[in-house]
Design a protein around this motif. Structure first.
Motif, PDB file in Angstrom:
ATOM      1  N   MET A   1       3.284   4.590 -16.874  1.00 27.42           N
ATOM      2  CA  MET A   1       2.504   4.318 -17.840  1.00 27.42           C
ATOM      3  C   MET A   1       3.145   4.329 -19.094  1.00 27.42           C
ATOM      4  SD  MET A   1      -1.204   6.187 -17.171  1.00 27.42           S
ATOM      5  CE  MET A   1      -2.249   5.808 -15.931  1.00 27.42           C
ATOM      6  N   THR A   2       4.234   4.989 -19.127  1.00 32.16           N
ATOM      7  CA  THR A   2       5.384   4.912 -20.246  1.00 32.16           C
ATOM      8  C   THR A   2       6.007   3.810 -20.563  1.00 32.16           C
ATOM      9  OG1 THR A   2       6.869   6.160 -18.896  1.00 32.16           O
ATOM     10  CG2 THR A   2       5.428   7.525 -20.183  1.00 32.16           C
ATOM     11  N   ASP A   3       6.100   2.930 -19.594  1.00 35.07           N
ATOM     12  CA  ASP A   3       6.773   1.496 -20.047  1.00 35.07           C
ATOM     13  C   ASP A   3       5.727   0.789 -21.146  1.00 35.07           C
ATOM     14  OD1 ASP A   3       8.228   2.036 -17.753  1.00 35.07           O
ATOM     15  OD2 ASP A   3       6.971   1.132 -16.449  1.00 35.07           O
ATOM     16  N   ALA A   4       6.454   0.221 -22.136  1.00 38.22           N
ATOM     17  CA  ALA A   4       5.891  -0.321 -22.972  1.00 38.22           C
ATOM     18  C   ALA A   4       4.766  -1.571 -22.688  1.00 38.22           C
ATOM     19  CB  ALA A   4       6.854  -0.931 -24.037  1.00 38.22           C
ATOM     20  N   ASN A   5       5.304  -2.519 -21.639  1.00 37.45           N
ATOM     21  CA  ASN A   5       4.626  -3.672 -21.135  1.00 37.45           C
ATOM     22  C   ASN A   5       4.958  -3.605 -19.773  1.00 37.45           C
ATOM     23  OD1 ASN A   5       3.286  -5.886 -21.133  1.00 37.45           O
ATOM     24  ND2 ASN A   5       4.799  -7.195 -22.000  1.00 37.45           N
ATOM     25  N   ASN A   6       3.919  -3.607 -19.055  1.00 37.33           N
ATOM     26  CA  ASN A   6       4.081  -3.772 -17.505  1.00 37.33           C
ATOM     27  C   ASN A   6       3.990  -5.347 -17.347  1.00 37.33           C
ATOM     28  OD1 ASN A   6       3.968  -0.948 -17.084  1.00 37.33           O
ATOM     29  ND2 ASN A   6       1.767  -1.006 -16.945  1.00 37.33           N
ATOM     30  N   PRO A   7       5.145  -5.830 -16.471  1.00 37.11           N
ATOM     31  CA  PRO A   7       5.031  -7.098 -16.181  1.00 37.11           C
ATOM     32  C   PRO A   7       4.262  -7.274 -14.770  1.00 37.11           C
ATOM     33  CG  PRO A   7       7.155  -5.985 -15.410  1.00 37.11           C
ATOM     34  CD  PRO A   7       6.281  -5.022 -16.360  1.00 37.11           C
ATOM     35  N   GLY A   8       3.613  -8.445 -14.636  1.00 39.07           N
ATOM     36  CA  GLY A   8       2.745  -8.683 -13.329  1.00 39.07           C
ATOM     37  C   GLY A   8       3.527  -9.429 -12.575  1.00 39.07           C
ATOM     38  N   GLY A   9       3.135  -9.581 -11.340  1.00 38.29           N
ATOM     39  CA  GLY A   9       3.674 -10.657 -10.391  1.00 38.29           C
ATOM     40  C   GLY A   9       4.849 -10.317  -9.368  1.00 38.29           C
ATOM     41  N   GLU A  10       5.057  -9.006  -9.484  1.00 35.51           N
ATOM     42  CA  GLU A  10       6.128  -8.577  -8.420  1.00 35.51           C
ATOM     43  C   GLU A  10       5.626  -8.333  -6.995  1.00 35.51           C
ATOM     44  OE1 GLU A  10       9.205  -5.822  -9.150  1.00 35.51           O
ATOM     45  OE2 GLU A  10       9.438  -6.123 -11.392  1.00 35.51           O
ATOM     46  N   VAL A  11       6.455  -8.674  -6.173  1.00 29.39           N
ATOM     47  CA  VAL A  11       6.014  -8.349  -4.651  1.00 29.39           C
ATOM     48  C   VAL A  11       5.722  -6.836  -4.252  1.00 29.39           C
ATOM     49  CG1 VAL A  11       6.657  -8.714  -2.271  1.00 29.39           C
ATOM     50  CG2 VAL A  11       7.312 -10.167  -4.059  1.00 29.39           C
ATOM     51  N   PRO A  12       4.565  -6.637  -3.812  1.00 25.27           N
ATOM     52  CA  PRO A  12       4.530  -5.222  -3.476  1.00 25.27           C
ATOM     53  C   PRO A  12       5.659  -4.481  -2.684  1.00 25.27           C
ATOM     54  CG  PRO A  12       2.405  -6.650  -3.065  1.00 25.27           C
ATOM     55  CD  PRO A  12       3.630  -7.632  -3.185  1.00 25.27           C
ATOM     56  N   ASP A  13       6.056  -3.544  -3.006  1.00 26.72           N
ATOM     57  CA  ASP A  13       7.331  -2.986  -2.694  1.00 26.72           C
ATOM     58  C   ASP A  13       7.351  -1.197  -2.360  1.00 26.72           C
ATOM     59  OD1 ASP A  13       7.555  -2.093  -5.106  1.00 26.72           O
ATOM     60  OD2 ASP A  13       9.388  -2.843  -5.382  1.00 26.72           O
ATOM     61  N   LYS A  14       6.294  -0.866  -2.600  1.00 32.32           N
ATOM     62  CA  LYS A  14       5.957   0.729  -2.591  1.00 32.32           C
ATOM     63  C   LYS A  14       4.676   0.517  -1.627  1.00 32.32           C
ATOM     64  CE  LYS A  14       8.800   2.369  -5.740  1.00 32.32           C
ATOM     65  NZ  LYS A  14       9.748   1.100  -5.960  1.00 32.32           N
ATOM     66  N   LEU A  15       4.947   1.940  -0.878  1.00 34.37           N
ATOM     67  CA  LEU A  15       3.939   2.392   0.292  1.00 34.37           C
ATOM     68  C   LEU A  15       3.135   3.641  -0.357  1.00 34.37           C
ATOM     69  CD1 LEU A  15       2.863   2.184   3.062  1.00 34.37           C
ATOM     70  CD2 LEU A  15       4.620   3.768   3.734  1.00 34.37           C
ATOM     71  N   LEU A  16       1.824   3.438  -0.494  1.00 32.20           N
ATOM     72  CA  LEU A  16       0.920   4.189  -1.148  1.00 32.20           C
ATOM     73  C   LEU A  16      -0.237   4.628  -0.207  1.00 32.20           C
ATOM     74  CD1 LEU A  16      -0.449   1.778  -4.010  1.00 32.20           C
ATOM     75  CD2 LEU A  16       1.557   3.256  -3.878  1.00 32.20           C
ATOM     76  N   ASP A  17      -0.291   6.120  -0.326  1.00 34.39           N
ATOM     77  CA  ASP A  17      -1.156   7.081   0.304  1.00 34.39           C
ATOM     78  C   ASP A  17      -2.464   7.005  -0.444  1.00 34.39           C
ATOM     79  OD1 ASP A  17      -2.840   9.318   1.114  1.00 34.39           O
ATOM     80  OD2 ASP A  17      -1.127   9.894   2.369  1.00 34.39           O
ATOM     81  N   LEU A  18      -3.494   6.634   0.263  1.00 38.69           N
ATOM     82  CA  LEU A  18      -4.810   6.298  -0.621  1.00 38.69           C
ATOM     83  C   LEU A  18      -5.572   7.521  -0.552  1.00 38.69           C
ATOM     84  CD1 LEU A  18      -5.565   2.571   0.151  1.00 38.69           C
ATOM     85  CD2 LEU A  18      -4.455   3.459  -1.684  1.00 38.69           C
ATOM     86  N   THR A  19      -5.385   8.593   0.098  1.00 37.61           N
ATOM     87  CA  THR A  19      -6.016   9.873   0.229  1.00 37.61           C
ATOM     88  C   THR A  19      -5.494  10.622  -0.801  1.00 37.61           C
ATOM     89  OG1 THR A  19      -6.299   9.441   2.713  1.00 37.61           O
ATOM     90  CG2 THR A  19      -6.470  11.715   1.833  1.00 37.61           C
ATOM     91  N   THR A  20      -4.114  10.649  -1.137  1.00 38.00           N
ATOM     92  CA  THR A  20      -3.666  11.593  -2.199  1.00 38.00           C
ATOM     93  C   THR A  20      -3.197  10.861  -3.530  1.00 38.00           C
ATOM     94  OG1 THR A  20      -1.327  11.112  -1.246  1.00 38.00           O
ATOM     95  CG2 THR A  20      -2.895  13.042  -0.209  1.00 38.00           C
ATOM     96  N   GLY A  21      -3.094   9.539  -3.289  1.00 37.20           N
ATOM     97  CA  GLY A  21      -2.610   8.871  -4.693  1.00 37.20           C
ATOM     98  C   GLY A  21      -0.998   8.930  -4.467  1.00 37.20           C
ATOM     99  N   LYS A  22      -0.371   9.216  -3.795  1.00 34.12           N
ATOM    100  CA  LYS A  22       1.218   9.512  -3.694  1.00 34.12           C
ATOM    101  C   LYS A  22       1.953   8.316  -3.361  1.00 34.12           C
ATOM    102  CE  LYS A  22       1.476  14.480  -2.926  1.00 34.12           C
ATOM    103  NZ  LYS A  22       2.030  15.625  -1.711  1.00 34.12           N
ATOM    104  N   VAL A  23       3.120   8.233  -3.845  1.00 33.33           N
ATOM    105  CA  VAL A  23       3.937   6.821  -3.373  1.00 33.33           C
ATOM    106  C   VAL A  23       4.882   7.447  -2.261  1.00 33.33           C
ATOM    107  CG1 VAL A  23       5.860   5.303  -3.951  1.00 33.33           C
ATOM    108  CG2 VAL A  23       3.964   5.780  -5.619  1.00 33.33           C
ATOM    109  N   LEU A  24       4.769   6.856  -1.113  1.00 35.67           N
ATOM    110  CA  LEU A  24       5.484   7.428  -0.006  1.00 35.67           C
ATOM    111  C   LEU A  24       6.931   6.974   0.214  1.00 35.67           C
ATOM    112  CD1 LEU A  24       2.504   7.440   2.664  1.00 35.67           C
ATOM    113  CD2 LEU A  24       3.070   9.164   1.403  1.00 35.67           C
TER     114      LEU A  24
END
Length: 345
Positions: free
Chosen positions: A257-280
């Motif tokens: 959130m600290t980024d001034a402007n979030n660019p859109g359109g990148e390819v998903p490259d992170k694995l997310l745990d939807l139970t905890t909200g962590k990046v695995l």
């Protein structure tokens, strides 16, 4: 995480792009510089393990991988040279979970074909809303490969931007549109779990989950929450990618959130745990470019050395153990953008 080089394609009747927090932007908005790296969870054992799929996972990379660059779709069978599948009038191409169909957005709406890009061609006239860079699909296949989840544009503003949309499923066979339950309307980038029981979608840059009947709507912890106490890593997901079999994990584009402007359109490259909200963590030494769930929750990871070098595809079992890897053949990229679009066994 790299900043994308945008190769913008404008399709008649589909003019909307959306910012991370739901605000409309011009489709001419440029991408921002690369954000700071996101720190991943160091202890995956602290997360809840997904339910084991009832089907065996993919164990080889002998199938066909598909890639799109905003103008064309390419297929790569094993280590053979890339082959162009579809023409320049197509974009947002994806391959169905069963590996039998290609979907894409055209001037007329949604188009469905066989894997050769021509057989069984069926066009469904519908106005589809999209968000962010146009090379990234904002529709997604249902678990049975018979329909796609879309955001249908029902009403436009004078400038062509979508004013009212309805999320629902569009059936390939006859073009029937069925709205999703009211409790899950108003989101973005709807995905379905591999067992067909869960919906996962964005609310701005947070993530919500629900049963397909609209019950048990739940916001994923931490991700996209404004409170530093609730979201100490200050992360948000600005593009949600594929979801695993039981809807407990997903892929996504993650920013701070600290980024001034979030660019859109990148390819998903992170694995997310939807139970905890962590990046695995993902056990590859190179810079991850894309992550894709395959049959049986096998995980396909596309990566290459930071800065430059050939891409490598690595296949992991559902338990995280590495199965195999291979170097990816060169793929034409006139726009400087090559995105992973699917895999057929």
């Amino acid at each position: 995480m790299r900043a994308i080089k945008t190769g913008l394609v404008v399709v008649a009747g589909v003019l909307l792009t959306s910012g991370c927090h739901g605000g409309s932007q011009s489709s001419e908005t440029s991408a921002a510089s690369a954000p700071a790296e996101v720190v991943v969870a160091s202890t995956p054992s602290a997360t809840v393990s997904p339910a084991a799929p009832p089907v065996a996972g993919v164990t080889t990379l002998d199938g066909t991988a598909f890639y799109q660059n905003g103008q064309a779709l390419y297929s790569v069978k094993g280590t053979k040279p890339a082959r162009k599948v579809t023409g320049a009038d197509l974009f947002q191409q994806t391959v169905s979970p069963d590996g039998k169909h290609i979907a894409h957005v055209s001037q007329d709406g949604m188009v469905f074909t066989g894997l050769d890009g021509t057989s069984g061609r069926r066009t469904v006239k519908v106005a589809v809303s999209y968000h962010g860079d146009t090379t990234q699909p904002t529709y997604f296949w249902t678990a049975d490969s018979k329909s796609v989840l879309i955001e249908r544009v029902d009403k436009r503003k004078a400038g062509g931007q979508a004013e009212k949309t309805t999320a629902g499923t569009l059936r390939i066979s006859d073009g029937t549109f069925t709205a999703l339950p009211k409790s899950v309307q108003g989101g973005l980038n709807y995905r379905m779990s591999g067992d067909g029981k869960k919906l996962v979608y964005q609310k701005g840059c947070s993530i919500s989950t629900a049963n397909v009947d609209g019950s048990e709507v739940r916001q994923v912890p931490a991700i996209g929450l404004q409170s530093s106490a609730a979201n100490p890593s200050r992360i948000e997901v600005c593009y949600l990618g594929p979801v695993n079999y039981d809807g407990t994990r997903a892929t996504g584009v993650v920013f701070r959130m600290t980024d001034a402007n979030n660019p859109g359109g990148e390819v998903p490259d992170k694995l997310l745990d939807l139970t905890t909200g962590k990046v695995l963590p993902i056990d590859v030494a190179d810079e991850v470019d894309a992550v894709q769930f395959l049959r049986g929750d096998a995980l396909l990871v596309r990566a290459r050395p930071k800065g430059d070098g050939p891409y490598t595809l690595t296949l992991f079992a559902a338990d995280g153990k590495k199965i195999t890897s291979r170097t990816e053949p060169a793929i034409p990229d006139p726009n400087g953008v090559i995105n992973f679009a699917g895999y057929a066994e």
